[in-house]
Design a protein around this motif. Structure first.
Motif, PDB file in Angstrom:
ATOM      1  N   LEU A 146      48.507  38.780 124.910  1.00 30.86           N
ATOM      2  CA  LEU A 146      48.504  37.580 124.988  1.00 30.86           C
ATOM      3  C   LEU A 146      49.471  36.629 125.682  1.00 30.86           C
ATOM      4  CD1 LEU A 146      47.762  36.723 121.167  1.00 30.86           C
ATOM      5  CD2 LEU A 146      46.482  36.582 122.847  1.00 30.86           C
ATOM      6  N   PRO A 147      50.823  37.099 125.677  1.00 29.93           N
ATOM      7  CA  PRO A 147      51.903  36.676 126.724  1.00 29.93           C
ATOM      8  C   PRO A 147      51.461  37.041 128.237  1.00 29.93           C
ATOM      9  CG  PRO A 147      52.900  38.128 125.325  1.00 29.93           C
ATOM     10  CD  PRO A 147      51.909  38.631 124.885  1.00 29.93           C
ATOM     11  N   GLU A 148      50.944  37.985 128.411  1.00 28.91           N
ATOM     12  CA  GLU A 148      50.904  38.524 130.002  1.00 28.91           C
ATOM     13  C   GLU A 148      49.206  37.442 130.352  1.00 28.91           C
ATOM     14  OE1 GLU A 148      52.286  40.025 132.044  1.00 28.91           O
ATOM     15  OE2 GLU A 148      53.892  40.276 130.597  1.00 28.91           O
ATOM     16  N   PHE A 149      48.645  37.290 129.875  1.00 37.84           N
ATOM     17  CA  PHE A 149      46.446  36.619 129.658  1.00 37.84           C
ATOM     18  C   PHE A 149      46.088  36.025 129.226  1.00 37.84           C
ATOM     19  CE2 PHE A 149      47.587  42.011 130.957  1.00 37.84           C
ATOM     20  CZ  PHE A 149      47.184  41.671 132.521  1.00 37.84           C
ATOM     21  N   GLY A 150      47.471  35.152 128.216  1.00 41.40           N
ATOM     22  CA  GLY A 150      46.441  34.380 126.974  1.00 41.40           C
ATOM     23  C   GLY A 150      45.780  33.023 128.158  1.00 41.40           C
ATOM     24  N   TYR A 151      46.711  32.653 128.782  1.00 38.10           N
ATOM     25  CA  TYR A 151      46.661  31.509 129.828  1.00 38.10           C
ATOM     26  C   TYR A 151      45.366  31.878 130.433  1.00 38.10           C
ATOM     27  CZ  TYR A 151      47.568  34.087 134.146  1.00 38.10           C
ATOM     28  OH  TYR A 151      47.176  34.735 134.919  1.00 38.10           O
ATOM     29  N   VAL A 193      62.895  36.941 134.808  1.00 34.74           N
ATOM     30  CA  VAL A 193      63.118  37.530 133.900  1.00 34.74           C
ATOM     31  C   VAL A 193      61.105  37.874 133.497  1.00 34.74           C
ATOM     32  CG1 VAL A 193      63.824  38.559 131.843  1.00 34.74           C
ATOM     33  CG2 VAL A 193      65.446  38.321 133.503  1.00 34.74           C
ATOM     34  N   LEU A 194      60.919  36.619 132.759  1.00 34.89           N
ATOM     35  CA  LEU A 194      60.480  36.840 132.531  1.00 34.89           C
ATOM     36  C   LEU A 194      58.696  36.242 133.285  1.00 34.89           C
ATOM     37  CD1 LEU A 194      61.201  33.874 129.589  1.00 34.89           C
ATOM     38  CD2 LEU A 194      61.532  36.260 129.778  1.00 34.89           C
ATOM     39  N   ASP A 195      58.446  36.795 134.068  1.00 33.37           N
ATOM     40  CA  ASP A 195      57.562  36.711 135.590  1.00 33.37           C
ATOM     41  C   ASP A 195      56.180  37.819 135.067  1.00 33.37           C
ATOM     42  OD1 ASP A 195      55.373  35.608 137.132  1.00 33.37           O
ATOM     43  OD2 ASP A 195      56.152  36.859 138.594  1.00 33.37           O
ATOM     44  N   LYS A 196      55.013  37.746 135.304  1.00 37.18           N
ATOM     45  CA  LYS A 196      54.334  38.984 134.282  1.00 37.18           C
ATOM     46  C   LYS A 196      54.577  40.253 135.044  1.00 37.18           C
ATOM     47  CE  LYS A 196      50.817  37.659 138.337  1.00 37.18           C
ATOM     48  NZ  LYS A 196      49.060  36.825 138.460  1.00 37.18           N
ATOM     49  N   MET A 197      53.949  40.360 134.070  1.00 38.74           N
ATOM     50  CA  MET A 197      54.258  42.482 134.716  1.00 38.74           C
ATOM     51  C   MET A 197      53.536  42.694 136.228  1.00 38.74           C
ATOM     52  SD  MET A 197      56.284  43.489 132.688  1.00 38.74           S
ATOM     53  CE  MET A 197      55.919  45.283 132.183  1.00 38.74           C
ATOM     54  N   PRO A 198      53.699  43.599 136.389  1.00 37.63           N
ATOM     55  CA  PRO A 198      53.928  43.663 138.220  1.00 37.63           C
ATOM     56  C   PRO A 198      52.498  44.576 137.894  1.00 37.63           C
ATOM     57  CG  PRO A 198      55.779  44.996 138.014  1.00 37.63           C
ATOM     58  CD  PRO A 198      55.130  44.454 136.742  1.00 37.63           C
ATOM     59  N   ASN A 199      51.522  44.792 139.519  1.00 36.85           N
ATOM     60  CA  ASN A 199      50.410  45.494 139.225  1.00 36.85           C
ATOM     61  C   ASN A 199      50.822  46.848 139.190  1.00 36.85           C
ATOM     62  OD1 ASN A 199      48.569  43.504 139.551  1.00 36.85           O
ATOM     63  ND2 ASN A 199      48.722  43.156 141.557  1.00 36.85           N
ATOM     64  N   PHE A 200      50.284  48.266 138.266  1.00 37.64           N
ATOM     65  CA  PHE A 200      50.154  49.184 138.915  1.00 37.64           C
ATOM     66  C   PHE A 200      49.849  49.869 140.530  1.00 37.64           C
ATOM     67  CE2 PHE A 200      48.318  49.037 134.430  1.00 37.64           C
ATOM     68  CZ  PHE A 200      49.395  49.754 133.526  1.00 37.64           C
ATOM     69  N   ASP A 201      50.906  51.032 140.245  1.00 42.76           N
ATOM     70  CA  ASP A 201      51.200  51.571 141.677  1.00 42.76           C
ATOM     71  C   ASP A 201      49.103  51.696 142.279  1.00 42.76           C
ATOM     72  OD1 ASP A 201      50.670  53.815 143.303  1.00 42.76           O
ATOM     73  OD2 ASP A 201      52.019  52.594 144.027  1.00 42.76           O
ATOM     74  N   LEU A 238      47.869  28.062 123.842  1.00 42.32           N
ATOM     75  CA  LEU A 238      48.843  29.436 123.636  1.00 42.32           C
ATOM     76  C   LEU A 238      49.611  29.175 122.111  1.00 42.32           C
ATOM     77  CD1 LEU A 238      50.633  28.757 127.212  1.00 42.32           C
ATOM     78  CD2 LEU A 238      49.046  30.798 125.987  1.00 42.32           C
ATOM     79  N   GLU A 239      49.588  27.499 121.547  1.00 43.99           N
ATOM     80  CA  GLU A 239      49.911  27.297 120.325  1.00 43.99           C
ATOM     81  C   GLU A 239      48.839  27.956 119.709  1.00 43.99           C
ATOM     82  OE1 GLU A 239      49.030  24.719 122.626  1.00 43.99           O
ATOM     83  OE2 GLU A 239      50.318  24.294 122.388  1.00 43.99           O
ATOM     84  N   LYS A 240      47.971  27.951 119.240  1.00 40.35           N
ATOM     85  CA  LYS A 240      46.808  28.964 118.196  1.00 40.35           C
ATOM     86  C   LYS A 240      47.574  30.579 118.484  1.00 40.35           C
ATOM     87  CE  LYS A 240      43.905  28.965 115.753  1.00 40.35           C
ATOM     88  NZ  LYS A 240      43.710  28.154 114.290  1.00 40.35           N
ATOM     89  N   GLN A 241      47.424  30.636 119.122  1.00 40.95           N
ATOM     90  CA  GLN A 241      47.365  31.690 120.189  1.00 40.95           C
ATOM     91  C   GLN A 241      48.961  32.736 119.315  1.00 40.95           C
ATOM     92  OE1 GLN A 241      47.364  33.349 123.962  1.00 40.95           O
ATOM     93  NE2 GLN A 241      45.663  31.796 124.317  1.00 40.95           N
ATOM     94  N   MET A 285      56.551  41.432 118.752  1.00 38.19           N
ATOM     95  CA  MET A 285      56.274  40.381 118.792  1.00 38.19           C
ATOM     96  C   MET A 285      57.337  39.760 119.113  1.00 38.19           C
ATOM     97  SD  MET A 285      54.750  40.876 115.110  1.00 38.19           S
ATOM     98  CE  MET A 285      53.762  39.602 115.347  1.00 38.19           C
ATOM     99  N   MET A 286      58.952  39.543 119.296  1.00 34.05           N
ATOM    100  CA  MET A 286      59.285  38.275 119.387  1.00 34.05           C
ATOM    101  C   MET A 286      59.742  38.474 120.927  1.00 34.05           C
ATOM    102  SD  MET A 286      62.436  39.838 116.903  1.00 34.05           S
ATOM    103  CE  MET A 286      63.982  38.236 117.344  1.00 34.05           C
ATOM    104  N   THR A 287      58.953  39.804 121.442  1.00 34.48           N
ATOM    105  CA  THR A 287      59.473  39.255 123.894  1.00 34.48           C
ATOM    106  C   THR A 287      58.098  38.531 123.864  1.00 34.48           C
ATOM    107  OG1 THR A 287      60.792  41.392 123.870  1.00 34.48           O
ATOM    108  CG2 THR A 287      59.147  40.773 125.468  1.00 34.48           C
ATOM    109  N   ALA A 288      57.407  38.645 122.733  1.00 32.43           N
ATOM    110  CA  ALA A 288      55.829  37.641 123.789  1.00 32.43           C
ATOM    111  C   ALA A 288      56.009  36.168 123.005  1.00 32.43           C
ATOM    112  CB  ALA A 288      54.387  38.022 122.083  1.00 32.43           C
TER     113      ALA A 288
END
Length: 542
Positions: free
Chosen positions: A9-14, A100-108, A24-27, A46-49
């Protein structure tokens, strides 16, 4: 699944946030409803999310920050560290937050080509003629791969997905000072001391009882004694010997001929002498986590509590209503089957505090009494505060299907060494309510205030009885020290709880049968009957 949702959800919920009902509020709302029953490791994820979702949406910060504020003093260092660090991040520089909070990078790229899950997905699509051969992920199938990425919430390849929205610029501290103060109260954090527990699977027998948390979600409002119809219910009492009752005469097969538990063993509950009796009664419910347990003209004693399995702890705060409060000394009397440990008094900038720990070893019927000695305005004083702790604090629900329940119920009823309690009680409802309406209220009572799992009747439009099942959790005799974490809790002793409430409208609507079955592990059934009568008629001491 909660851990997976906390990552996705925090990575792709947008990507779905613009769809009605998926903001996002509902998520966040959907995710947070699982927080209370999540284990410690899951709560950390969950706290990280929550942190990432708050970074994407300023409005969510108002809900997330109070949660982090609460957990910065949590006993679990992993949870505490996250709360403290995340609070600092939310209050830090915007540039640092974006890094710090940017989305996770692509896999190699090489790792993507070896991704077993993606190969399996494309293989299935190839078999169905929906895709080219994907033994190698080539540029020609990048677009198709991207579509699969969106469908599976996995970021693979050179995604053309819409970039995550950039959060609004955070106001400076000077700007905040000039804004209108926020008068809305912060959201209520359901758990007070938040002792973590594991979510158990569904049980299919009573030989190895496993609890379930399906019925333990926090209520939207503090539960009432009987599902909102308290004012409509009259007095309730035991009618007497069941064998002399017309219900028994018409349906003797619904009773154990020689029950092993006598109704006379049931004791009345003693109510405390305090100015806040109604709040004390409400706090007996396992779902009410905080409130005032004692108050007079001199002192107010507030508490926040949490119970799990055989263990519970209460944070106590002592507020002086006149003058200073010093030399506070605590002791516990009438502990019954409870093992009690009281901490030293901590004198804070506001009010003195202490922590009380409890473990149940044997059944008990009366609440323990906390004796508080203190000095106020140079005068010594003593008060007795009755703690809102009864047997229901240590009950867990168990999910059984109706066939298994009836089989075990019969087995327990046929063993003379096991506990069998049958009694006839007066119907506390007004004549305007049908027996099914009363049973629905009784079911709500058993779920909310006894933490039992009620088995749905086969025909929910025409039924005459309800069945509920759970277990009373007692500490292991080898558990001598209070646990500091769930990992230090030894395997407990489980005493099954099986309850049946049945009406016989063809005979009478003024009475009903109340029955309990259990094994011989712990003799608790008279105490449970006392508590049931208290809840149905809380104004009486019986």
């Amino acid at each position: 699944m909660v851990k997976l949702g906390s990552y996705i959800l925090p990575e792709f919920g947008y990507l779905i946030a613009q769809i009605p009902g998926k903001s996002l509020e509902k998520q966040f709302e959907v995710l947070h409803r699982h927080f209370q029953n999540a284990e410690s490791a899951c709560r950390g994820i969950m706290m990280t999310a929550y942190l990432k979702m708050a970074f994407q949406n300023d409005e969510l910060k108002e809900q997330v920050i109070p949660i982090f504020e609460y957990y910065k003093d949590h006993w679990d260092v992993e949870i505490q560290q996250r709360a403290c660090e995340y609070l600092s991040l939310l209050d830090g520089e915007e540039e640092i937050q974006e890094t710090v909070l940017d989305k996770m990078p692509n896999f190699d790229e090489k790792l993507q080509n070896k991704n077993v899950l993606m190969k399996r997905i494309f293989s299935l699509k190839t078999q169905k003629g929906l895709s080219k051969d994907t033994t190698q992920i080539t540029p020609e199938v990048k677009e198709e791969q991207f579509q699969t990425q969106i469908a599976t919430s996995l970021q693979v390849g050179t995604s053309k997905a819409e970039p995550r929205p950039v959060p609004k610029r955070q106001p400076t501290k000077e700007e905040i000072k000039t804004e209108e103060p926020n008068t809305e109260p912060p959201p209520i954090v359901a758990n007070i001391l938040d002792i973590d527990d594991e979510q158990p699977p569904k049980a299919d027998s009573l030989t190895q009882l496993e609890p379930t948390i399906n019925q333990m979600l926090p209520p939207e409002q503090p539960p009432t004694m009987l599902g909102g119809l308290d004012s409509n219910f009259a007095t309730m009492s035991v009618v007497g010997s069941a064998t002399q009752n017309p219900i028994y005469a018409a349906f003797p097969d619904r009773f154990v001929p020689n029950p092993s538990v006598n109704v006379s063993e049931s004791q009345r509950l003693e109510l405390p002498m305090t100015n806040n009796l109604q709040q004390w009664k409400a706090m007996i419910s396992p779902k009410v986590k905080e409130g005032v347990i004692y108050e007079d003209s001199r002192i107010r004693i507030q508490c926040k509590c949490e119970f799990i399995k055989f263990f519970g702890r209460i944070l106590l705060q002592f507020e002086s209503l006149r003058g200073s409060l010093t030399d506070v000394v605590l002791s516990c009397t009438r502990a019954g089957g409870l093992q009690v440990q009281l901490s030293k008094i901590k004198y804070t900038e506001t009010h003195p505090q202490a922590l009380a720990h409890f473990m149940i070893s044997e059944p008990f019927v009366q609440s323990p009494i906390l004796q508080v000695k203190f000095v106020q305005e140079n005068m010594p004083a003593t008060v007795d505060a009755t703690l809102s702790i009864l047997l229901n604090k240590f009950i867990e629900p168990v999910n059984l299907d109706l066939n298994t329940f009836e089989r075990v119920w019969t087995d327990f009823g046929s063993n003379p060494n096991f506990q069998q309690l049958d009694t006839i009680l007066k119907n506390p409802a007004p004549p305007s309510l049908s027996h099914m309406e009363v049973l629905k209220k009784m079911a709500s009572l058993l779920i909310e205030n006894f933490k039992l799992a009620v088995i749905p009747p086969i025909d929910q439009t025409n039924f005459r009885k309800i069945n509920a099942v759970g277990q009373v959790v007692f500490k292991n005799p080898s558990q001598t020290d209070m646990p500091n974490s769930p990992a230090e809790m030894l395997e407990p002793i489980m005493a099954p709880v099986m309850v049946e409430i049945e009406f016989f409208p063809e005979v009478t609507m003024s009475e009903f049968k109340f029955s309990i079955r259990s094994n011989d592990v712990k003799r608790y059934t008279p105490m449970l009957l006392s508590l049931f009568k208290f809840y149905v008629n809380p104004t009486s001491q019986f």
